[in-house]
Write an enzyme that holds these catalytic residues in place. Structure first.
Site, PDB file in Angstrom:
ATOM      1  CG  ASP A  84       6.707  -4.013   0.035  1.00  0.00           C
ATOM      2  OD1 ASP A  84       6.804  -5.058  -0.993  1.00  0.00           O
ATOM      3  OD2 ASP A  84       7.311  -3.628   0.994  1.00  0.00           O
ATOM      4  CB  SER A 116       7.740   0.525   6.177  1.00  0.00           C
ATOM      5  OG  SER A 116       7.555   0.447   4.773  1.00  0.00           O
TER       6      SER A 116
END
Ligand code: PMV
Length: 396
Positions: free
Chosen positions: A204, A146
């Site tokens: 991330d 994502s």
């Protein structure tokens, strides 16, 4: 606004060392995984904004004129407004999502609309665009898919709106943005991640933006200087796991046996620091002994993670199979199944690598030969594509 086709890509991530310990304030090393998400953006003039995500089989189209008429003042002008739950609810109305829309689809659509509306608001009129995003990353496996999606969207939208320049020059096949531009991409990508995950750590999207290797501790993120690109096997055991439950399990074990578990966390911290030191040394003066150290660190951490209770029979099997081929593996991420990484030393014969991949595949696992320490978000020339991008585009 730019009128050319843009093609961008961003990497996934794996945690090399420090998963779980990082929750208790220790250091984690997160590295960019060279399995990438790709995005193609084509400006067009049919008055629509189209979003296709072929991996999850979705296609959405909105009328730009309709979007323009809607009240989107809840997104402050050109600023990274925090995507609160109320804001996400309003976005759902704008998106026209049906009540029974699958969670993955709805989050992907909302993150897109949030970024599109927020970044493109400064334009005189919202642009008509055709956007396709596809990925080499398995979804929901803890590999930052994502974040790579949000990073690609932020980079492409900021570029098409000329908030950041297109760094590609004539003759370049691939290029990256400047530090300042990457900071802006990362800032917006983090907001996209917040739409998807609520309260992510930001590691991330940072790895996907900057690439290479990052050290992460108590919310502080810094890049390692000149990390080497290491070859690995990435194996997905496909055993589903729940990060929240596993994190809670470690916390309970720490509360139950503080004298036993706290030293394990301290030892994992020391493993991350030693790994960071060795990676730094490898960047300066690579030598074969450094791989032996990395292998020992992998083995020790895998044992610690088992002692924390986040192992799984499938991960033990992964370690045994690779050990039989002289290779060293550890789980990556939350554990309890999910993914593992295996270090491939230089000089390893390709038939040996193939045999290992074959053995892992016959356990029912998915296995990729790839690298870590990969470049972060990049822009590719649409006219001289490497075969990997071309193949994917041909398949669209
Ligand atoms: O959810 P994953 O697989 O990307 O990894 C979670 C890493 C943990 O350290 C276990 C949790 C965390 O929030 O850092």
């Amino acid at each position: 606004m730019l009128s050319e086709v843009l093609l961008v890509s961003a990497p996934g991530k794996v945690i090399l060392h420090g998963e779980h310990a990082v929750v208790h304030g220790k250091v984690a090393l997160a590295v960019a995984l060279n399995l990438r998400t790709f995005l193609r953006l084509q400006p067009h003039s049919n008055g629509k904004v189209d979003l296709s995500l072929p991996n999850i089989g979705i296609k959405w189209a909105w009328d730009v004129a309709r979007l323009q008429l809607l009240d989107t003042s809840f997104l402050e002008q050109g600023d990274a407004t925090t995507p609160t739950p109320e804001l996400v609810e309003k976005l759902k109305e704008v998106a026209g999502l049906p009540d029974d829309c699958a969670v993955t689809e709805s989050l992907a659509v909302l993150a897109f609309l949030y970024l599109y509306l927020s970044i493109c608001r400064k334009q005189r009129a919202l642009p008509s665009l055709d956007i396709v995003v596809w990925s080499e990353l398995p979804h929901g496996a803890g590999l930052g898919s994502s974040a790579a999606y949000s990073v690609c969207l932020a980079a492409a939208l900021l570029t098409v709106c000329e908030e950041i320049p297109n760094p590609l020059k004539d003759g370049d096949r691939v290029n990256r943005w400047t530090k300042e531009d990457l900071e802006l991409i990362n800032k917006w990508a983090f907001q996209g991640e917040r739409v998807i995950h609520g309260n992510p750590s930001g590691v991330d999207n940072a790895v996907s933006t900057w690439g290479g290797a990052l050290r992460y501790q108590q919310g502080k993120i810094s890049s390692l200087k000149r990390p080497p690109a290491l070859q690995i096997l990435l194996t997905n055991t496909k055993v589903p796991r729940n990060t929240r439950t596993l994190v809670a399990g470690v916390r309970n074990r720490l509360l139950k046996f503080p004298e036993i578990v706290a030293p394990l966390l301290t030892s994992i911290d020391a493993i991350s620091l030693e790994c960071e030191r060795v990676l730094g040394e490898m960047g300066e003066a690579p030598a074969p002994e450094q791989y032996l150290v990395l292998e020992e660190l992998i083995d020790m951490n895998q044992h610690h993670l088992n002692a924390l209770g986040v192992g799984h029979a499938s991960l033990d099997q992964l370690c045994q199979v690779t050990r039989a081929h002289g290779l060293h593996s550890k789980l990556t991420g939350a554990g309890g199944g999910g993914c593992g990484i295996t270090l491939l030393k230089p000089g390893l014969e390709q038939p040996e690598v193939e045999a290992t991949k074959q053995a892992l595949t016959s356990c029912g696992f998915d296995c990729w030969e790839t690298s870590i320490g990969a470049p972060g978000v990049s822009i590719h020339s649409a006219t001289s594509l490497d075969s990997r991008v071309q193949q994917a585009l041909d398949g669209l």
